[in-house]
Design an enzyme around this catalytic site. Structure first.
Site, PDB file in Angstrom:
ATOM      1  N   HIS A 171      41.544  44.346  32.740  1.00  0.00           N
ATOM      2  CA  HIS A 171      41.012  43.171  33.452  1.00  0.00           C
ATOM      3  C   HIS A 171      41.297  43.014  34.859  1.00  0.00           C
ATOM      4  CE1 HIS A 171      39.364  39.215  33.945  1.00  0.00           C
ATOM      5  NE2 HIS A 171      40.392  39.041  34.812  1.00  0.00           N
ATOM      6  N   GLU A 172      42.676  43.090  34.948  1.00  0.00           N
ATOM      7  CA  GLU A 172      43.357  42.813  36.404  1.00  0.00           C
ATOM      8  C   GLU A 172      42.965  44.057  37.289  1.00  0.00           C
ATOM      9  OE1 GLU A 172      44.350  40.107  37.453  1.00  0.00           O
ATOM     10  OE2 GLU A 172      44.109  38.908  35.510  1.00  0.00           O
ATOM     11  N   HIS A 175      39.712  44.146  38.802  1.00  0.00           N
ATOM     12  CA  HIS A 175      39.608  43.445  39.946  1.00  0.00           C
ATOM     13  C   HIS A 175      39.494  44.336  41.303  1.00  0.00           C
ATOM     14  CE1 HIS A 175      38.981  39.379  38.775  1.00  0.00           C
ATOM     15  NE2 HIS A 175      39.902  39.299  37.967  1.00  0.00           N
ATOM     16  N   TYR A 186      34.922  35.306  45.813  1.00  0.00           N
ATOM     17  CA  TYR A 186      35.675  34.709  44.499  1.00  0.00           C
ATOM     18  C   TYR A 186      35.457  33.125  44.531  1.00  0.00           C
ATOM     19  CZ  TYR A 186      38.972  34.711  40.885  1.00  0.00           C
ATOM     20  OH  TYR A 186      39.759  34.937  39.628  1.00  0.00           O
ATOM     21  N   GLU A 195      34.854  37.826  37.853  1.00  0.00           N
ATOM     22  CA  GLU A 195      35.821  37.779  36.559  1.00  0.00           C
ATOM     23  C   GLU A 195      34.990  38.279  35.317  1.00  0.00           C
ATOM     24  OE1 GLU A 195      38.550  36.357  35.592  1.00  0.00           O
ATOM     25  OE2 GLU A 195      39.236  36.443  37.739  1.00  0.00           O
ATOM     26  N   ASP A 268      39.021  25.745  39.754  1.00  0.00           N
ATOM     27  CA  ASP A 268      39.194  26.950  39.692  1.00  0.00           C
ATOM     28  C   ASP A 268      38.103  27.638  40.449  1.00  0.00           C
ATOM     29  OD1 ASP A 268      39.601  29.508  38.164  1.00  0.00           O
ATOM     30  OD2 ASP A 268      38.161  28.765  36.774  1.00  0.00           O
ATOM     31  N   HIS A 273      36.495  31.148  36.200  1.00  0.00           N
ATOM     32  CA  HIS A 273      36.989  31.720  34.605  1.00  0.00           C
ATOM     33  C   HIS A 273      36.072  30.995  33.525  1.00  0.00           C
ATOM     34  CE1 HIS A 273      40.544  32.655  36.991  1.00  0.00           C
ATOM     35  NE2 HIS A 273      40.484  33.715  36.329  1.00  0.00           N
TER      36      HIS A 273
END
Length: 353
Positions: A171-172, A175, A186, A195, A268, A273
């Protein structure tokens, strides 16, 4: 490095701020303390990321030859990055399981993008993959800071070691792929797409590594990350958004599955998210309707859109959905792929133009 549509440069964490905010209010200091320190550290790293985009990052030598170049560092519970080098590309596994998992996760991510999409590392040009483990003390997060991966060990009360779920690593790093391609803003719906794309490719990396079909996969993000005391299975569910956890401390998973329950919030970054549950569910529906290995058809369509050059930084759900329909038709024709993608978006309430 680039800024993102005038908004704050992307500093991407796997645990959403709203989860840490909830934990920070817990009466038990063993729960609240680590959450508060994590929020403070995240705020600092977010500022560092912004400064990097202003002054520029150091150039990194890359060689596009289809081979990974991984380096794992140990922060030794400090916060200076990258820390002490403990394993390089080709080195044998050591005694530290966290180091070994980070190394394997970087490799699995590299492998999926290379073998499935012919992409050489996250930038497409052989970028070295660097990670730091054992970051800070009781640090309840993992993040991509625009240049490298960083993993906390968790507090042992709510979160375990962040290298445990391979999809967290994927996932990271995904990005980073978005950073080098569409560079989605974002904030709001573009941020939720940012995301969601990381969840999609994180899930595909796990499925590819395990050799799972869409029907065999659990479609959970972060399974194995929650400590035994937590009532929940993961951070998010692509199959059933809003059901990943329901805990007396964490609260209930707030993700919607359809536009009927779209969450409007200023927190957020506009709920990036939270509302990512909607495009996540659309992908799940398309992938499971097609069956087989999800990275081969549904994943290919999503990758085509991400790297097409046609996805604007400020793209809304409808824009992304429309491009996936176009990409499905261009790659596969007017067949079951087009039908599955179109119906997936229709079922979550996102129209296509």
């Amino acid at each position: 490095m680039t800024t993102h549509g005038g908004f704050e440069p992307v500093f991407c964490t796997i645990v959403p701020p709203h989860v840490l905010d909830r934990l920070a209010q817990a009466e038990d200091p063993a729960l609240a303390g680590p959450a508060r320190r994590t929020l403070q550290r995240d705020a600092f790293e977010r500022t560092q990321r912004r400064l990097t985009t202003v002054i520029g990052a150091s150039a990194v030598a890359a060689v596009a030859d289809g081979r990974p170049r991984r380096t794992i560092h140990d922060a030794r519970h400090g916060t200076d990055l990258p820390g002490h080098k403990v394993r390089g590309e080709g080195d044998k596994p050591g005694k530290d399981a966290t180091v070994n998992r980070a190394y394997a996760g970087l490799g699995a991510t590299f492998e999926l993008f290379l073998q499935a999409y012919r992409r050489d590392s996250i930038d497409g040009d052989g970028l070295p993959l660097n990670a730091t483990v054992h970051y800070d003390r009781d640090y309840n997060n993992a993040f991509w800071n625009g240049e490298q991966m960083v993993f906390g060990d968790g507090d042992g009360e709510i979160f375990l070691d962040f290298t445990i779920p391979i999809d967290v690593i994927g996932h990271e790093l995904a990005h980073g792929v978005t950073q080098y391609t569409a560079n989605l803003t974002y904030f709001g719906q573009p941020g939720a797409l940012n995301e969601s794309l990381s969840d999609v490719f994180g899930a595909l990396i796990k499925q590819y590594t395990l050799g799972q079909t869409a029907a065999e996969a659990d479609w959970l993000i972060g399974a194995g990350l929650l400590a035994p005391r937590v009532t929940g299975t993961a951070l998010r569910s692509m199959k059933a958004p809003g059901t990943a956890y329901d805990d007396d401390v964490l609260g209930k998973d707030p993700q919607p599955a359809t536009m009927d329950d779209f969450v409007r919030t200023g927190r957020d970054n506009g709920g990036v998210h939270i509302n990512s549950g909607i495009p996540n569910h659309a992908f799940y529906l398309a992938a499971t309707a097609l069956g087989g290995h999800a990275w081969e058809r549904a994943g290919q369509v999503w990758y085509d859109v991400l790297t097409s050059g046609e996805l604007r930084q400020d793209a809304m759900f409808v824009d992304f959905a429309t491009l996936t329909v176009q990409a499905a038709r261009e790659r596969f024709g007017d067949g079951e792929e087009l039908d599955a993608v179109s119906k997936g978006w229709e079922q979550v309430g996102v129209r296509t133009l």
